[in-house]
Design an enzyme around this catalytic site. Structure first.
Site, PDB file in Angstrom:
ATOM      1  N   ASP A  34       0.848  -1.184   0.000  1.00  0.00           N
ATOM      2  CA  ASP A  34       0.000   0.000   0.000  1.00  0.00           C
ATOM      3  C   ASP A  34       0.889   1.242   0.000  1.00  0.00           C
ATOM      4  OD1 ASP A  34      -3.210   0.573   0.975  1.00  0.00           O
ATOM      5  OD2 ASP A  34      -1.773   2.228   1.111  1.00  0.00           O
ATOM      6  N   ASN A  89     -13.105  -2.823   2.077  1.00  0.00           N
ATOM      7  CA  ASN A  89     -14.156  -1.824   2.153  1.00  0.00           C
ATOM      8  C   ASN A  89     -15.054  -1.971   0.930  1.00  0.00           C
ATOM      9  OD1 ASN A  89     -13.069  -0.661   4.528  1.00  0.00           O
ATOM     10  ND2 ASN A  89     -11.569   0.466   3.298  1.00  0.00           N
ATOM     11  N   GLY A  95     -15.704   3.483   3.046  1.00  0.00           N
ATOM     12  CA  GLY A  95     -14.328   3.946   2.918  1.00  0.00           C
ATOM     13  C   GLY A  95     -13.608   3.458   1.677  1.00  0.00           C
ATOM     14  N   GLN A  96     -14.334   2.778   0.773  1.00  0.00           N
ATOM     15  CA  GLN A  96     -13.662   2.320  -0.452  1.00  0.00           C
ATOM     16  C   GLN A  96     -13.342   3.527  -1.330  1.00  0.00           C
ATOM     17  OE1 GLN A  96     -15.803  -0.569  -2.855  1.00  0.00           O
ATOM     18  NE2 GLN A  96     -13.976  -1.024  -4.103  1.00  0.00           N
ATOM     19  N   SER A  97     -12.071   3.638  -1.727  1.00  0.00           N
ATOM     20  CA  SER A  97     -11.659   4.763  -2.578  1.00  0.00           C
ATOM     21  C   SER A  97     -11.169   4.300  -3.942  1.00  0.00           C
ATOM     22  CB  SER A  97     -10.567   5.583  -1.889  1.00  0.00           C
ATOM     23  OG  SER A  97      -9.432   4.783  -1.633  1.00  0.00           O
ATOM     24  N   HIS A 102     -10.032  -5.174  -3.483  1.00  0.00           N
ATOM     25  CA  HIS A 102      -8.729  -5.366  -2.842  1.00  0.00           C
ATOM     26  C   HIS A 102      -8.944  -5.706  -1.387  1.00  0.00           C
ATOM     27  CE1 HIS A 102      -9.808  -1.090  -2.745  1.00  0.00           C
ATOM     28  NE2 HIS A 102      -9.221  -1.021  -1.554  1.00  0.00           N
ATOM     29  N   HIS A 104      -7.059  -5.531   2.142  1.00  0.00           N
ATOM     30  CA  HIS A 104      -5.947  -4.983   2.918  1.00  0.00           C
ATOM     31  C   HIS A 104      -5.454  -6.088   3.855  1.00  0.00           C
ATOM     32  CE1 HIS A 104      -6.920  -0.586   2.214  1.00  0.00           C
ATOM     33  NE2 HIS A 104      -8.106  -1.113   1.952  1.00  0.00           N
TER      34      HIS A 104
HETATM   35  P1  AMP Z   1      -9.656   1.667  -0.008  1.00  0.00           P
HETATM   36  O1  AMP Z   1      -9.726   3.066   0.585  1.00  0.00           O
HETATM   37  O2  AMP Z   1     -10.144   0.583   0.905  1.00  0.00           O
HETATM   38  O3  AMP Z   1     -10.313   1.636  -1.366  1.00  0.00           O
HETATM   39  O4  AMP Z   1      -8.121   1.361  -0.202  1.00  0.00           O
HETATM   40  C1  AMP Z   1      -7.378   1.886  -1.264  1.00  0.00           C
HETATM   41  C2  AMP Z   1      -5.949   1.793  -0.849  1.00  0.00           C
HETATM   42  O5  AMP Z   1      -5.155   1.970  -2.014  1.00  0.00           O
HETATM   43  C3  AMP Z   1      -5.499   2.854   0.163  1.00  0.00           C
HETATM   44  O6  AMP Z   1      -5.018   2.230   1.343  1.00  0.00           O
HETATM   45  C4  AMP Z   1      -4.411   3.628  -0.584  1.00  0.00           C
HETATM   46  O7  AMP Z   1      -3.344   3.986   0.255  1.00  0.00           O
HETATM   47  C5  AMP Z   1      -3.978   2.614  -1.629  1.00  0.00           C
HETATM   48  N1  AMP Z   1      -3.401   3.164  -2.836  1.00  0.00           N
HETATM   49  C6  AMP Z   1      -3.871   4.190  -3.593  1.00  0.00           C
HETATM   50  N2  AMP Z   1      -3.093   4.397  -4.668  1.00  0.00           N
HETATM   51  C7  AMP Z   1      -2.100   3.469  -4.591  1.00  0.00           C
HETATM   52  C8  AMP Z   1      -0.974   3.158  -5.417  1.00  0.00           C
HETATM   53  N3  AMP Z   1      -0.697   3.833  -6.547  1.00  0.00           N
HETATM   54  N4  AMP Z   1      -0.154   2.149  -5.030  1.00  0.00           N
HETATM   55  C9  AMP Z   1      -0.407   1.459  -3.904  1.00  0.00           C
HETATM   56  N5  AMP Z   1      -1.454   1.692  -3.096  1.00  0.00           N
HETATM   57  C10 AMP Z   1      -2.299   2.690  -3.428  1.00  0.00           C
END
Ligand code: AMP
Length: 116
Positions: A34, A89, A95-97, A102, A104
């Site tokens: 991450d 998420n 909290g999914q972004s 994926h 964690h």
């Molecule tokens: P979520 O918020 O559960 O969707 O998790 C998305 C995760 O992706 C977050 O923990 C970010 O830190 C991670 N993330 C975003 N961009 C990158 C990237 N380019 N390489 C690795 N991790 C990333």
């Protein structure tokens, strides 16, 4: 759903178009660090195929889930984690972004419960 979404960040990581620190990969799964780690070990296990979230899995995805959990089990063992947390998420409200499934995998520090 197509195997790949051209606008998806994690599809680009899977394809090697965006750099990442990959710790494990096979035909179905990629595990990478991450970029904003929340624990000494914080990796993301993703399917190579684009799946937007756990809500988009189907009954046909059993083998894919076994591959994802097998990859995480292996990474945790390689790192020597005795305890760890696996979380995903589902949806922006949770909290999914990044909308590519994926998991964690976090470890290397004490974990509290419940998550925020
Ligand atoms: P979520 O918020 O559960 O969707 O998790 C998305 C995760 O992706 C977050 O923990 C970010 O830190 C991670 N993330 C975003 N961009 C990158 C990237 N380019 N390489 C690795 N991790 C990333």
């Amino acid at each position: 759903m197509a195997d790949r979404d051209p606008d998806c960040l994690f599809c680009k990581i899977v394809a090697g178009e965006i750099p990442s620190e990959i710790v494990f990969s096979n035909d179905h799964v990629v595990v990478f660090r991450d970029a904003n780690p929340k624990a000494p070990t914080h990796v993301l296990a993703v399917p190579r195929r684009h799946v937007a979230s756990a809500a988009d899995l189907t009954d046909a995805d059993g083998d894919l889930l076994a591959a994802l959990f097998g990859a995480m089990r292996r990474v945790a063992a390689d790192v020597g984690l005795r305890g760890y947390r696996i979380a995903t998420n589902v949806g922006a409200e949770a909290g999914q972004s990044v909308f590519h499934l994926h998991f964690h995998l976090l470890g290397g520090r004490p974990m509290s419960w419940p998550p925020g």
